[in-house]
Motif scaffolding. Structure first.
Motif, PDB file in Angstrom:
ATOM      1  N   ALA A  69       0.845  -1.206   0.000  1.00  0.00           N
ATOM      2  CA  ALA A  69       0.000   0.000   0.000  1.00  0.00           C
ATOM      3  C   ALA A  69       0.878   1.255   0.000  1.00  0.00           C
ATOM      4  O   ALA A  69       0.550   2.263  -0.636  1.00  0.00           O
ATOM      5  N   GLY A  70       1.999   1.192   0.708  1.00  0.00           N
ATOM      6  CA  GLY A  70       2.923   2.327   0.751  1.00  0.00           C
ATOM      7  C   GLY A  70       3.511   2.624  -0.622  1.00  0.00           C
ATOM      8  O   GLY A  70       3.660   3.787  -1.021  1.00  0.00           O
ATOM      9  N   TRP A  71       3.853   1.577  -1.372  1.00  0.00           N
ATOM     10  CA  TRP A  71       4.380   1.767  -2.737  1.00  0.00           C
ATOM     11  C   TRP A  71       3.331   2.398  -3.642  1.00  0.00           C
ATOM     12  O   TRP A  71       3.617   3.286  -4.446  1.00  0.00           O
ATOM     13  N   GLU A  72       2.086   1.895  -3.509  1.00  0.00           N
ATOM     14  CA  GLU A  72       1.012   2.462  -4.337  1.00  0.00           C
ATOM     15  C   GLU A  72       0.836   3.938  -4.041  1.00  0.00           C
ATOM     16  O   GLU A  72       0.700   4.770  -4.949  1.00  0.00           O
ATOM     17  N   ALA A  73       0.892   4.283  -2.750  1.00  0.00           N
ATOM     18  CA  ALA A  73       0.660   5.681  -2.353  1.00  0.00           C
ATOM     19  C   ALA A  73       1.780   6.600  -2.846  1.00  0.00           C
ATOM     20  O   ALA A  73       1.505   7.672  -3.400  1.00  0.00           O
ATOM     21  N   ILE A  74       3.025   6.201  -2.678  1.00  0.00           N
ATOM     22  CA  ILE A  74       4.125   7.107  -3.051  1.00  0.00           C
ATOM     23  C   ILE A  74       4.199   7.268  -4.573  1.00  0.00           C
ATOM     24  O   ILE A  74       4.442   8.368  -5.073  1.00  0.00           O
ATOM     25  N   CYS A  75       3.974   6.174  -5.306  1.00  0.00           N
ATOM     26  CA  CYS A  75       4.017   6.295  -6.772  1.00  0.00           C
ATOM     27  C   CYS A  75       2.866   7.171  -7.268  1.00  0.00           C
ATOM     28  O   CYS A  75       3.053   8.013  -8.155  1.00  0.00           O
ATOM     29  N   ALA A  76       1.677   7.005  -6.671  1.00  0.00           N
ATOM     30  CA  ALA A  76       0.529   7.827  -7.082  1.00  0.00           C
ATOM     31  C   ALA A  76       0.808   9.294  -6.783  1.00  0.00           C
ATOM     32  O   ALA A  76       0.517  10.178  -7.603  1.00  0.00           O
ATOM     33  N   GLU A  77       1.388   9.566  -5.625  1.00  0.00           N
ATOM     34  CA  GLU A  77       1.669  10.972  -5.262  1.00  0.00           C
ATOM     35  C   GLU A  77       2.679  11.597  -6.235  1.00  0.00           C
ATOM     36  O   GLU A  77       2.514  12.739  -6.666  1.00  0.00           O
ATOM     37  N   ILE A  78       3.702  10.834  -6.592  1.00  0.00           N
ATOM     38  CA  ILE A  78       4.726  11.372  -7.506  1.00  0.00           C
ATOM     39  C   ILE A  78       4.121  11.659  -8.883  1.00  0.00           C
ATOM     40  O   ILE A  78       4.353  12.712  -9.479  1.00  0.00           O
ATOM     41  N   LEU A  79       3.315  10.713  -9.386  1.00  0.00           N
ATOM     42  CA  LEU A  79       2.707  10.931 -10.710  1.00  0.00           C
ATOM     43  C   LEU A  79       1.752  12.119 -10.676  1.00  0.00           C
ATOM     44  O   LEU A  79       1.710  12.932 -11.606  1.00  0.00           O
ATOM     45  N   ASP A  80       1.026  12.225  -9.582  1.00  0.00           N
ATOM     46  CA  ASP A  80       0.072  13.319  -9.442  1.00  0.00           C
ATOM     47  C   ASP A  80       0.794  14.673  -9.372  1.00  0.00           C
ATOM     48  O   ASP A  80       0.415  15.640 -10.016  1.00  0.00           O
ATOM     49  N   ARG A  81       1.869  14.694  -8.622  1.00  0.00           N
ATOM     50  CA  ARG A  81       2.561  15.962  -8.335  1.00  0.00           C
ATOM     51  C   ARG A  81       3.516  16.386  -9.452  1.00  0.00           C
ATOM     52  O   ARG A  81       3.603  17.555  -9.814  1.00  0.00           O
ATOM     53  N   PHE A  82       4.258  15.408  -9.980  1.00  0.00           N
ATOM     54  CA  PHE A  82       5.316  15.750 -10.952  1.00  0.00           C
ATOM     55  C   PHE A  82       5.020  15.251 -12.370  1.00  0.00           C
ATOM     56  O   PHE A  82       5.723  15.616 -13.308  1.00  0.00           O
TER      57      PHE A  82
END
Ligand SMILES: NC(=O)c1ccc[n+]([C@@H]2O[C@H](COP(=O)([O-])OP(=O)(O)OC[C@H]3O[C@@H](n4cnc5c(N)ncnc54)[C@H](O)[C@@H]3O)[C@@H](O)[C@H]2O)c1
Length: 256
Positions: A69-82
């Protein structure tokens, strides 16, 4: 300082300390946007603030690499932000805690394999997915000289790092024919001056320091920047034809 990684977005696990920290510093100096993650939150925030103070874009997020779940969250945040993820350093890891196999608790074995191998598997899985939503990228997995050669009282650590070595090659082959391209390589550090080695020296005593001094042809410990330079090369466009390789940075240890 340089522009070898200009415009790239990098995610580094184990970014609060040692090799991950040094690599974050060098990647930022080479123009990358750097996202550091770790379970050590106070140290991670401090490292990210120090890097951001140089003028780079750098942020820290708490992440346990054994949690999907942590991997899903960090990858989603990066794609969303950058908008894209170009570089992933799977650097988080633990020492094996030492001990003969006949005495090793199953829990000790499992913890080492969970962080050092499961965490890298999850990183490859979600890193590949995220990179393929952009224009591809480069994954660098930190294995070890003990992913190539054995060491007594380190059966769990050797098994985990040997697993990272071949997981990296399998991932590289799987990705090679797909577009956008994701390259996957492993790095095999020797004895490097980080808190992990300091605690092993403390645990194993003077005999371990003597072993290092007597068995590293270039002598003594390497520095975290020695590894960071290798990571930056594999992450950069200069390594565009490099995948499935294993970069040994060990002062000559494995050459003997
Ligand atoms: N230092 C060496 O000589 C050496 C040699 C070969 C390989 N390595 C490998 O290099 C990598 C970095 O090690 P280092 O020497 O910088 O050690 P280090 O202890 O300084 O850094 C490792 C980092 O990983 C983090 N971490 C541990 N478990 C985690 C988890 N579940 N989720 C997220 N983060 C976690 C720790 O908090 C720490 O900040 C490790 O994979 C290690 O096995 C180190």
């Amino acid at each position: 300082m340089g522009d070898r990684l200009k415009g790239k977005v990098a995610l580094l696990t184990g970014g609060a300390s040692g090799l991950g920290r040094a690599t974050g510093e060098l990647m930022a100096a080479e123009g990358a946007t750097v996202v550091l993650t770790d379970i050590q939150e106070v140290e991670g925030e401090k490292v990210a603030a120090d890097i951001a103070a140089t003028g780079a874009t750098c942020l820290f997020r708490a992440q346990d690499t054994t949690s999907e779940a942590g991997w899903e969250a960090i990858c989603a945040e990066i794609l969303d932000r950058f908008g894209h993820l170009d570089i992933l350093l799977n650097g988080a890891g633990v020492g094996g805690a030492g001990g003969d196999l006949e005495e090793m608790a199953l829990e000790t074995w499992r913890h080492c394999l969970a962080v050092n191998l499961d965490g890298v598997f999850l990183g490859c899985k979600h890193g590949i997915r995220a990179m393929r939503q952009g224009s591809g990228g480069s994954i660098i997995n930190i294995s070890s000289i003990f992913g190539v050669a054995g060491m007594s009282q380190s059966g769990n650590y050797c098994a985990s790092k040997g697993g990272v070595r071949l997981l990296s090659k399998a991932a590289a082959l799987e990705c090679a024919k797909k577009t956008p391209l994701v390259r996957v390589n492993s790095i095999h550090p020797g004895f490097i001056d980080t808190p992990m080695v300091a605690s092993a020296v403390q645990r194993r005593g003077q005999a371990f320091s003597d072993y290092i001094d007597n068995n590293v042809p270039l002598g003594g410990l390497g520095q975290p920047m020695d590894i960071a330079e290798g990571v930056v090369y594999l992450a950069s466009d200069a390594a565009g034809f490099v995948t499935g390789s294993e970069l040994v940075i060990d002062g000559g240890f494995l050459a003997r």
